[in-house]
Design a protein around this motif. Structure first.
Motif, PDB file in Angstrom:
ATOM      1  N   ASN A 109       1.377  -2.364 -17.557  1.00  0.00           N
ATOM      2  CA  ASN A 109       0.219  -2.961 -18.219  1.00  0.00           C
ATOM      3  C   ASN A 109      -0.722  -3.505 -17.152  1.00  0.00           C
ATOM      4  N   ALA A 110      -1.929  -2.906 -17.044  1.00  0.00           N
ATOM      5  CA  ALA A 110      -2.906  -3.314 -16.032  1.00  0.00           C
ATOM      6  C   ALA A 110      -3.869  -4.332 -16.618  1.00  0.00           C
ATOM      7  N   ASN A 111      -4.342  -5.231 -15.761  1.00  0.00           N
ATOM      8  CA  ASN A 111      -5.376  -6.188 -16.164  1.00  0.00           C
ATOM      9  C   ASN A 111      -6.352  -6.360 -15.007  1.00  0.00           C
ATOM     10  N   LEU A 197       0.692   7.409  -4.761  1.00  0.00           N
ATOM     11  CA  LEU A 197      -0.723   7.288  -5.130  1.00  0.00           C
ATOM     12  C   LEU A 197      -1.648   7.366  -3.919  1.00  0.00           C
ATOM     13  N   THR A 198      -1.094   7.495  -2.719  1.00  0.00           N
ATOM     14  CA  THR A 198      -1.924   7.523  -1.507  1.00  0.00           C
ATOM     15  C   THR A 198      -2.174   8.945  -1.022  1.00  0.00           C
ATOM     16  N   GLY A 199      -1.637   9.941  -1.715  1.00  0.00           N
ATOM     17  CA  GLY A 199      -1.904  11.327  -1.375  1.00  0.00           C
ATOM     18  C   GLY A 199      -0.923  11.930  -0.399  1.00  0.00           C
ATOM     19  N   ASP A 239      -0.170   7.451 -14.683  1.00  0.00           N
ATOM     20  CA  ASP A 239      -1.475   8.127 -14.732  1.00  0.00           C
ATOM     21  C   ASP A 239      -1.956   8.572 -13.357  1.00  0.00           C
ATOM     22  N   GLY A 240      -1.206   8.261 -12.300  1.00  0.00           N
ATOM     23  CA  GLY A 240      -1.575   8.692 -10.957  1.00  0.00           C
ATOM     24  C   GLY A 240      -2.748   7.945 -10.371  1.00  0.00           C
ATOM     25  N   LYS A 241      -3.150   6.844 -10.955  1.00  0.00           N
ATOM     26  CA  LYS A 241      -4.311   6.089 -10.471  1.00  0.00           C
ATOM     27  C   LYS A 241      -3.851   4.771  -9.844  1.00  0.00           C
TER      28      LYS A 241
END
Length: 272
Positions: A109-111, A197-199, A239-241
């Motif tokens: 859960n992001a905020n 997530l950093t590639g 979500d890969g973000k």
């Protein structure tokens, strides 16, 4: 001539004028009627100590019996408590794995200021004692490896543990990331790397250290053992973000953190 004989009466002996005959049948006993007690008699017969809290009711025989029963019960309670103190062993706690949040919270859960990871720690409690136990509270404080500030945790109250058996508990746990506890974004960058997530690089499990404190009550005795454990969880960011945290620049953070790592691992030159 007549002879006269005088008849003498027996000497009654000395008499006690106005006094009660000491050999009188009534002189050795009280003049009170039978079973007629005054206040002083009642006070003298009134029980004390343990007897006054038992089923005395004013009869001495009954009081003695009830006092004996009360003493036996007290000794039994003391004996059981002493046995628990001498032979009781603390329950063994084992970590079984990660489960979804027992509270039904989303795994991620992001905020605006950070994000939360919500999951459950499945714990097995093995109680070797002949009496059951009650966890008044189970409390956990989470830490990210290499950092001293708490980053989450969880608690659970009123958990009953069976005697001589194993009890499985799904303990609610959360990691609460906030930029205030991570000024240099070292934690966020490490999470981003391990989540892929950093590639570059493969995904890795996230390590969360935690201190578990148990408040256990066995009969009338409370103990508070604490355990240091760690959990390995899969990255819940699907979500890969990278989380959108204000002020976080993945490239800048990589250079800063990479430079610090290079400096810390660089071997100092030896004097020749």
């Amino acid at each position: 001539m007549y002879s006269t004989s005088s008849t003498s009466s027996p000497n009654p002996g000395p008499t006690n004028h106005g006094q009660e005959n000491p050999l009188s049948p009534t002189s050795a006993y009280s003049s009170k009627p039978f079973l007629d007690y005054d206040d002083d008699d009642e006070k003298r017969a009134k029980p004390g100590g343990l007897m006054k809290y038992c089923c005395c009711g004013g009869r001495i025989t009954c009081c003695k019996a009830c006092a004996i029963i009360c003493c036996i019960l007290v000794l039994l309670i003391i004996g059981i408590a002493a046995a628990v103190l001498l032979w009781a062993r603390p329950p063994k706690v084992d970590f079984l794995g990660i489960v979804p949040s027992p509270n039904g919270l989303p795994a991620y859960n992001a905020n605006t200021a950070g994000f939360d990871f919500n999951f459950g720690l499945q714990i097995q409690v093995d109680n070797p004692n002949i009496v059951g136990a009650n966890f008044e509270m189970i409390k956990a404080i989470a830490f990210y490896p290499g950092h001293s500030d708490p980053i989450g945790g969880g608690n659970l109250t009123d958990v009953t543990i069976a005697a001589k058996g194993k009890t499985i508990i799904d303990f609610p746990f959360s990691v609460n990331y906030n930029k205030d506890i991570d000024p240099g974004f070292a934690i966020l960058f490490d999470i981003a790397q391990k989540c892929g997530l950093t590639g570059g690089g493969e995904k890795q499990k996230l390590e969360i250290d935690y201190k578990l404190t148990l408040t256990i009550k066995i009969l009338l005795i409370t103990i508070n053992p604490s355990l240091d454990r760690k959990a390995m969880i899969d990255c819940p960011i699907k979500d890969g973000k990278i989380p959108n945290i204000p002020g976080f620049d993945i490239g800048k953070a990589a250079k800063q953190i990479g430079g610090k790592r290079d400096l810390s691992t660089k071997t100092p030159k030896r004097p020749y």
